[in-house]
Design a protein around this motif. Structure first.
Motif, mmCIF file in Angstrom:
data_model
loop_
_atom_site.group_PDB
_atom_site.id
_atom_site.type_symbol
_atom_site.label_atom_id
_atom_site.label_comp_id
_atom_site.label_asym_id
_atom_site.label_seq_id
_atom_site.Cartn_x
_atom_site.Cartn_y
_atom_site.Cartn_z
ATOM 1 N N THR A 171 0.846 -1.183 0.000
ATOM 2 C CA THR A 171 0.000 0.000 0.000
ATOM 3 C C THR A 171 0.886 1.238 0.000
ATOM 4 N N PRO A 172 0.354 2.379 -0.419
ATOM 5 C CA PRO A 172 1.163 3.596 -0.402
ATOM 6 C C PRO A 172 1.724 3.929 0.961
ATOM 7 N N ASP A 173 1.078 3.474 2.059
ATOM 8 C CA ASP A 173 1.586 3.749 3.393
ATOM 9 C C ASP A 173 2.969 3.149 3.616
ATOM 10 N N ALA A 174 3.336 2.127 2.838
ATOM 11 C CA ALA A 174 4.644 1.498 2.983
ATOM 12 C C ALA A 174 5.746 2.288 2.300
ATOM 13 N N THR A 175 5.384 3.290 1.514
ATOM 14 C CA THR A 175 6.386 4.020 0.739
ATOM 15 C C THR A 175 7.467 4.658 1.604
ATOM 16 N N PRO A 176 7.130 5.369 2.690
ATOM 17 C CA PRO A 176 8.205 5.967 3.501
ATOM 18 C C PRO A 176 9.192 4.930 4.043
ATOM 19 N N ALA A 177 8.683 3.777 4.482
ATOM 20 C CA ALA A 177 9.567 2.739 5.004
ATOM 21 C C ALA A 177 10.468 2.182 3.907
ATOM 22 N N VAL A 266 17.124 -1.374 10.417
ATOM 23 C CA VAL A 266 16.290 -0.911 9.305
ATOM 24 C C VAL A 266 15.357 -2.026 8.840
ATOM 25 N N TYR A 267 15.891 -3.244 8.696
ATOM 26 C CA TYR A 267 15.078 -4.323 8.139
ATOM 27 C C TYR A 267 14.131 -4.936 9.160
ATOM 28 N N ALA A 268 14.485 -4.937 10.431
ATOM 29 C CA ALA A 268 13.515 -5.388 11.435
ATOM 30 C C ALA A 268 12.303 -4.468 11.433
ATOM 31 N N ASP A 269 12.540 -3.164 11.354
ATOM 32 C CA ASP A 269 11.429 -2.213 11.289
ATOM 33 C C ASP A 269 10.633 -2.376 9.994
ATOM 34 N N LEU A 270 11.336 -2.649 8.890
ATOM 35 C CA LEU A 270 10.654 -2.760 7.607
ATOM 36 C C LEU A 270 9.703 -3.950 7.587
ATOM 37 N N VAL A 271 10.076 -5.046 8.252
ATOM 38 C CA VAL A 271 9.171 -6.196 8.319
ATOM 39 C C VAL A 271 7.821 -5.780 8.885
ATOM 40 N N ALA A 272 7.844 -4.950 9.930
ATOM 41 C CA ALA A 272 6.595 -4.501 10.546
ATOM 42 C C ALA A 272 5.829 -3.528 9.657
ATOM 43 N N ASP A 273 6.532 -2.794 8.817
ATOM 44 C CA ASP A 273 5.894 -1.759 8.014
ATOM 45 C C ASP A 273 5.331 -2.267 6.691
ATOM 46 N N LEU A 274 5.804 -3.420 6.217
ATOM 47 C CA LEU A 274 5.357 -3.936 4.927
ATOM 48 C C LEU A 274 4.136 -4.834 5.088
ATOM 49 N N PRO A 275 3.289 -4.911 4.059
ATOM 50 C CA PRO A 275 2.187 -5.881 4.082
ATOM 51 C C PRO A 275 2.737 -7.297 3.974
#
Length: 314
Positions: A171-177, A266-275
């Motif tokens: 989703t577009p919400d994932a763009t910043p991450a 960075v990648y631990a946070d990205l897991v939570a931010d991605l669908p």
């Protein structure tokens, strides 16, 4: 692999990114007084961890056990269980259907295989978990991979990255991450140019070349994924300010360890931010950065990328 000659120096992306990471709270997504939607996933994760603990205990009790190797790994595994079981009633964490404890005394090789199998089971549950638990599962899976390597398992193979034609788009919400991860990879590519320039020919320089190529590939993955969102991928800066001077091989290996350790956050946070469909890509990147950080001499941690996996008690 020469360092870039451009002289526009900015703050190293990994420094600013890692200091701005998300907070570390409870892994449960339950509302106060309501059921925990993550409970089935958490129970499976706890059961798998109990199987590992049983195997460690059996091997530690065997004659000639390598306690100096096994005890720290078992201690990590006990911490994993505590984090995964946090808030679950003790009566709920018994045997789970479909799980079984190993029979007999395992060998170090079978324990290594069990660590890898457990890591895969955690990744398989990423899509069924809420974002905070998915982040924890990915971190623990990276630690399982690190344990497997310590026990003598062959290196994990990278998971193929999704292409721009993937039918599952964030989703577009994932763009910043995603932009944040891309910026971190730009910084890593630059940093490895410096690393490679200060290492003599040999295994370390070969490792640096491989890491440089891996970060270029990961950078390209995030650029393609951002393009599928209709977003303009963040370009690389003209240059990056290093966190410390690098003038010799010791400084180069220290920089490589710093880069990889920063990327785990960075990648631990990205897991939570991605669908869900794209979480395995970020989790695999977390695992790979964890293994590279270890090879460059960074201190190991039970929770790669997550400094504080448990909430602070009131």
């Amino acid at each position: 692999m020469q360092p870039p000659s451009r002289r526009t120096f900015l703050a190293l992306g990994l420094l600013t990114l890692t200091t701005a990471c998300t907070g570390h709270g409870p892994t449960s997504t339950a509302t106060p007084g309501g059921p925990d939607p993550d409970l089935p996933v958490r129970l499976r994760a706890v059961a798998a961890t109990d199987t590992l603990l049983t195997a460690y205990d059996a091997l530690l009790a065997a004659p000639g056990a390598q306690t100096a190797l096994l005890q720290p790994l078992r201690a990590d595994t006990a911490q994993h269980r505590a984090a995964l079981a946090y808030g679950i009633p003790a009566a709920s964490t018994g045997a789970t259907p479909g799980t079984a404890s190993p029979t007999g005394t395992p060998t170090q090789a079978t324990l290594a295989a069990l660590e890898r199998q457990t890591a895969q089971s955690r990744l398989a549950d990423l899509g069924a978990a809420g974002p905070p638990l998915a982040r924890l599962l990915a971190s623990v899976a990276a630690a399982n991979a690190l344990h497997a390597a310590a026990l003598g398992a062959p290196a994990d193979q990278p998971t193929p990255a999704p292409t721009a034609t993937s039918t599952s788009t964030p989703t577009p919400d994932a763009t910043p991450a995603l932009q944040k991860a891309l910026s971190a990879e730009h910084a890593a590519v630059y940093g490895y140019g410096v690393v490679g320039a200060h290492l003599p020919e040999g295994q370390q320089r070969t490792d640096a070349r491989a890491a440089y190529a891996a970060h270029q590939s990961q950078r390209d993955t995030w650029q393609r994924l951002l393009s599928t969102l209709g977003a303009t991928p963040t370009p690389a800066a003209g240059g990056y300010q290093l966190p410390f001077p690098v003038t010799d091989p010791a400084g180069a290996t220290k920089l490589a360890a710093h880069l990889e350790t920063g990327l785990t956050t960075v990648y631990a946070d990205l897991v939570a931010d991605l669908p869900a469909p794209h979480r395995p890509t970020a989790a695999t990147a977390l695992r790979d950065c964890t293994l590279r950080a270890h090879r460059w001499g960074a201190p190991d941690t039970p929770f790669p990328g997550i400094p504080d996996p448990l909430p602070t008690p009131n």
